[in-house]
Design a protein around this motif. Structure first.
Motif, PDB file in Angstrom:
ATOM      1  N   UNK A 161       0.831  -1.203   0.000  1.00 49.30           N
ATOM      2  CA  UNK A 161       0.000   0.000   0.000  1.00 49.30           C
ATOM      3  C   UNK A 161       0.863   1.250   0.000  1.00 49.30           C
ATOM      4  N   UNK A 162       0.264   2.355  -0.378  1.00 48.93           N
ATOM      5  CA  UNK A 162       0.925   3.671  -0.363  1.00 48.93           C
ATOM      6  C   UNK A 162       2.157   3.737  -1.253  1.00 48.93           C
ATOM      7  N   UNK A 163       2.125   3.018  -2.375  1.00 49.34           N
ATOM      8  CA  UNK A 163       3.215   3.157  -3.348  1.00 49.34           C
ATOM      9  C   UNK A 163       2.888   4.314  -4.291  1.00 49.34           C
ATOM     10  N   UNK A 164       3.895   4.776  -5.015  1.00 49.26           N
ATOM     11  CA  UNK A 164       3.735   5.951  -5.861  1.00 49.26           C
ATOM     12  C   UNK A 164       3.466   5.584  -7.325  1.00 49.26           C
ATOM     13  N   UNK A 165       2.995   4.375  -7.565  1.00 50.32           N
ATOM     14  CA  UNK A 165       2.689   3.972  -8.932  1.00 50.32           C
ATOM     15  C   UNK A 165       1.365   4.586  -9.382  1.00 50.32           C
ATOM     16  N   UNK A 166       1.277   4.877 -10.685  1.00 49.34           N
ATOM     17  CA  UNK A 166       0.072   5.491 -11.227  1.00 49.34           C
ATOM     18  C   UNK A 166      -0.980   4.444 -11.569  1.00 49.34           C
ATOM     19  N   UNK A 167      -0.579   3.177 -11.640  1.00 45.42           N
ATOM     20  CA  UNK A 167      -1.527   2.100 -11.940  1.00 45.42           C
ATOM     21  C   UNK A 167      -1.014   0.798 -11.340  1.00 45.42           C
ATOM     22  N   UNK A 168      -1.932  -0.082 -10.993  1.00 47.30           N
ATOM     23  CA  UNK A 168      -1.574  -1.414 -10.503  1.00 47.30           C
ATOM     24  C   UNK A 168      -1.794  -2.480 -11.573  1.00 47.30           C
ATOM     25  N   UNK A 169      -1.897  -2.030 -12.821  1.00 49.63           N
ATOM     26  CA  UNK A 169      -2.099  -2.956 -13.940  1.00 49.63           C
ATOM     27  C   UNK A 169      -0.770  -3.513 -14.434  1.00 49.63           C
ATOM     28  N   UNK A 170      -0.724  -4.810 -14.607  1.00 48.40           N
ATOM     29  CA  UNK A 170       0.441  -5.505 -15.149  1.00 48.40           C
ATOM     30  C   UNK A 170      -0.067  -6.640 -16.045  1.00 48.40           C
ATOM     31  N   UNK A 171       0.677  -6.932 -17.079  1.00 49.10           N
ATOM     32  CA  UNK A 171       0.317  -8.043 -17.963  1.00 49.10           C
ATOM     33  C   UNK A 171       1.306  -9.182 -17.752  1.00 49.10           C
ATOM     34  N   UNK A 172       0.834 -10.238 -17.084  1.00 46.64           N
ATOM     35  CA  UNK A 172       1.672 -11.404 -16.816  1.00 46.64           C
ATOM     36  C   UNK A 172       1.576 -12.363 -17.996  1.00 46.64           C
ATOM     37  N   UNK A 173       2.726 -12.788 -18.502  1.00 46.67           N
ATOM     38  CA  UNK A 173       2.748 -13.685 -19.664  1.00 46.67           C
ATOM     39  C   UNK A 173       3.204 -15.100 -19.313  1.00 46.67           C
ATOM     40  N   UNK A 174       3.754 -15.287 -18.107  1.00 43.20           N
ATOM     41  CA  UNK A 174       4.222 -16.616 -17.702  1.00 43.20           C
ATOM     42  C   UNK A 174       4.225 -16.678 -16.185  1.00 43.20           C
ATOM     43  N   UNK A 175       3.738 -17.785 -15.619  1.00 43.17           N
ATOM     44  CA  UNK A 175       3.766 -17.989 -14.170  1.00 43.17           C
ATOM     45  C   UNK A 175       3.673 -19.488 -13.908  1.00 43.17           C
ATOM     46  N   UNK A 176       4.764 -20.086 -13.439  1.00 39.56           N
ATOM     47  CA  UNK A 176       4.764 -21.544 -13.289  1.00 39.56           C
ATOM     48  C   UNK A 176       5.829 -21.999 -12.293  1.00 39.56           C
ATOM     49  N   UNK A 177       5.467 -23.037 -11.508  1.00 36.97           N
ATOM     50  CA  UNK A 177       6.416 -23.711 -10.617  1.00 36.97           C
ATOM     51  C   UNK A 177       7.028 -24.898 -11.342  1.00 36.97           C
ATOM     52  N   UNK A 178       8.316 -25.142 -11.079  1.00 40.37           N
ATOM     53  CA  UNK A 178       8.996 -26.328 -11.585  1.00 40.37           C
ATOM     54  C   UNK A 178       9.723 -27.000 -10.437  1.00 40.37           C
ATOM     55  N   UNK A 179       9.689 -28.325 -10.429  1.00 41.80           N
ATOM     56  CA  UNK A 179      10.442 -29.096  -9.436  1.00 41.80           C
ATOM     57  C   UNK A 179      11.892 -29.195  -9.909  1.00 41.80           C
ATOM     58  N   UNK A 180      12.797 -28.687  -9.106  1.00 44.02           N
ATOM     59  CA  UNK A 180      14.218 -28.711  -9.458  1.00 44.02           C
ATOM     60  C   UNK A 180      14.995 -29.196  -8.238  1.00 44.02           C
ATOM     61  N   UNK A 181      15.587 -30.393  -8.356  1.00 46.04           N
ATOM     62  CA  UNK A 181      16.332 -30.943  -7.232  1.00 46.04           C
ATOM     63  C   UNK A 181      15.444 -31.105  -6.010  1.00 46.04           C
ATOM     64  N   UNK A 182      15.943 -30.661  -4.878  1.00 44.68           N
ATOM     65  CA  UNK A 182      15.194 -30.748  -3.621  1.00 44.68           C
ATOM     66  C   UNK A 182      14.419 -29.456  -3.383  1.00 44.68           C
ATOM     67  N   UNK A 188       8.150 -16.139 -13.090  1.00 43.77           N
ATOM     68  CA  UNK A 188       7.044 -15.275 -13.498  1.00 43.77           C
ATOM     69  C   UNK A 188       7.596 -14.142 -14.356  1.00 43.77           C
ATOM     70  N   UNK A 189       6.902 -13.871 -15.462  1.00 43.03           N
ATOM     71  CA  UNK A 189       7.322 -12.822 -16.389  1.00 43.03           C
ATOM     72  C   UNK A 189       6.152 -11.894 -16.657  1.00 43.03           C
ATOM     73  N   UNK A 190       6.433 -10.581 -16.697  1.00 37.22           N
ATOM     74  CA  UNK A 190       5.386  -9.588 -16.949  1.00 37.22           C
ATOM     75  C   UNK A 190       6.007  -8.338 -17.542  1.00 37.22           C
ATOM     76  N   UNK A 191       5.144  -7.461 -18.042  1.00 35.01           N
ATOM     77  CA  UNK A 191       5.655  -6.209 -18.588  1.00 35.01           C
ATOM     78  C   UNK A 191       6.128  -5.264 -17.492  1.00 35.01           C
ATOM     79  N   UNK A 192       5.588  -5.410 -16.280  1.00 33.59           N
ATOM     80  CA  UNK A 192       6.018  -4.620 -15.129  1.00 33.59           C
ATOM     81  C   UNK A 192       5.556  -5.344 -13.865  1.00 33.59           C
ATOM     82  N   UNK A 193       6.150  -4.966 -12.739  1.00 29.24           N
ATOM     83  CA  UNK A 193       5.783  -5.559 -11.460  1.00 29.24           C
ATOM     84  C   UNK A 193       5.562  -4.464 -10.428  1.00 29.24           C
ATOM     85  N   UNK A 194       4.681  -4.737  -9.491  1.00 32.00           N
ATOM     86  CA  UNK A 194       4.429  -3.837  -8.377  1.00 32.00           C
ATOM     87  C   UNK A 194       5.360  -4.195  -7.224  1.00 32.00           C
TER      88      UNK A 194
END
Length: 256
Positions: A161-182, A188-194
């Motif tokens: 909360x109380x961030x100085x961003x003008x919008x909280x809109x982001x376009x996420x293009x990838x979001x996935x968990x992968x099992x790697x070792x233990x 996650x990939x997007x055009x921007x992050x909050x």
């Protein structure tokens, strides 16, 4: 006096830093980089970064830009070893290259990718580099819920909360968990992050993996636009900025 704009590609272990951005009462990556560049080039150098990583967050790929004067191409090409000698071992400059005078490390970035690492059994070599999670998680359910993120653009529920961003809109293009070792790695990939967005998303998806909520609940959380409805932020130690994309910079180190 004529100046040229340069991009500085670097990586760092954020454990001992109070984030990227200069702070009045804490050692930061930006402060160390500015000091090393100023010392090496014998001029006052102020960098501007591609984003703002919080305390304890790492970056395997990070870009900053700076304006330098009276520096030949030959000097720039030979500068990396000398600058690295002035930096702590936890920061490494990888390349420096010229860009257009109006190129901007933050505003020109078209996409960013983060990874979050967690492991399930005590490992002294993962201290401060991954989150030790003591429990079992249903990865399939977590990925089912993660896929929902691609259907939305307003992520107010995952923002500080109380961030100085003008919008909280982001376009996420990838979001996935992968099992790697233990452990698991969430990419996650997007055009921007909050601010705090990735850690809050992972915390919410962990709740799904534990069976506390389901995919429909994640939908309700997103649509509520209320941070208090989402899960707690996971520890900073597991978070890495791994890729920053620009239309004029070719880097194939990671593709998502």
């Amino acid at each position: 006096m004529n100046t040229k704009r340069y991009f500085i590609a670097l990586s760092y272990n954020g454990t001992s830093f109070h984030g990227w951005q200069i702070q009045p009462n804490g050692i930061t990556v930006q402060a160390c980089l500015n000091k090393a560049l100023s010392t090496y080039f014998r001029q006052e150098v102020a960098t501007l970064g591609c984003g703002r990583t919080d305390a304890g967050v790492h970056a395997t790929q990070f870009y900053a830009h700076a304006d330098l004067h009276e520096i030949s191409d030959q000097q720039i090409a030979a500068a990396v070893p000398g600058i690295n000698a002035l930096l702590p071992y936890t920061i490494a400059v990888n390349t420096i290259f010229t860009v257009a005078p109006n190129a901007h490390a933050r505003f020109d970035a078209t996409a960013r990718a983060y990874q979050y690492h967690l492991h399930f059994h005590k490992d002294p070599f993962k201290i401060d580099r991954s989150w030790l999670y003591k429990g079992q998680l249903d990865v399939d359910r977590m990925n089912e819920a993660a896929a929902v993120l691609l259907d939305y653009i307003d992520f107010s529920c995952f923002s500080k909360s109380n961030t100085q961003t003008f919008t909280n809109n982001c376009k996420i293009s990838h979001a996935k968990f992968e099992c790697i070792g233990d452990g698991l790695v969430f990419t996650i990939k997007a055009d921007r992050f909050l601010r705090n967005m990735v850690r809050a998303i992972v915390g919410t998806l962990i709740m799904v993996g534990k069976g506390e909520i389901d995919t429909n609940d994640v939908v309700k959380i997103i649509e509520s636009k209320n941070r208090s409805k989402a899960g707690q932020s996971v520890p900073a130690c597991g978070l890495y900025l791994v890729a920053v994309e620009y239309p004029y910079v070719k880097d194939d180190s990671i593709t998502v």
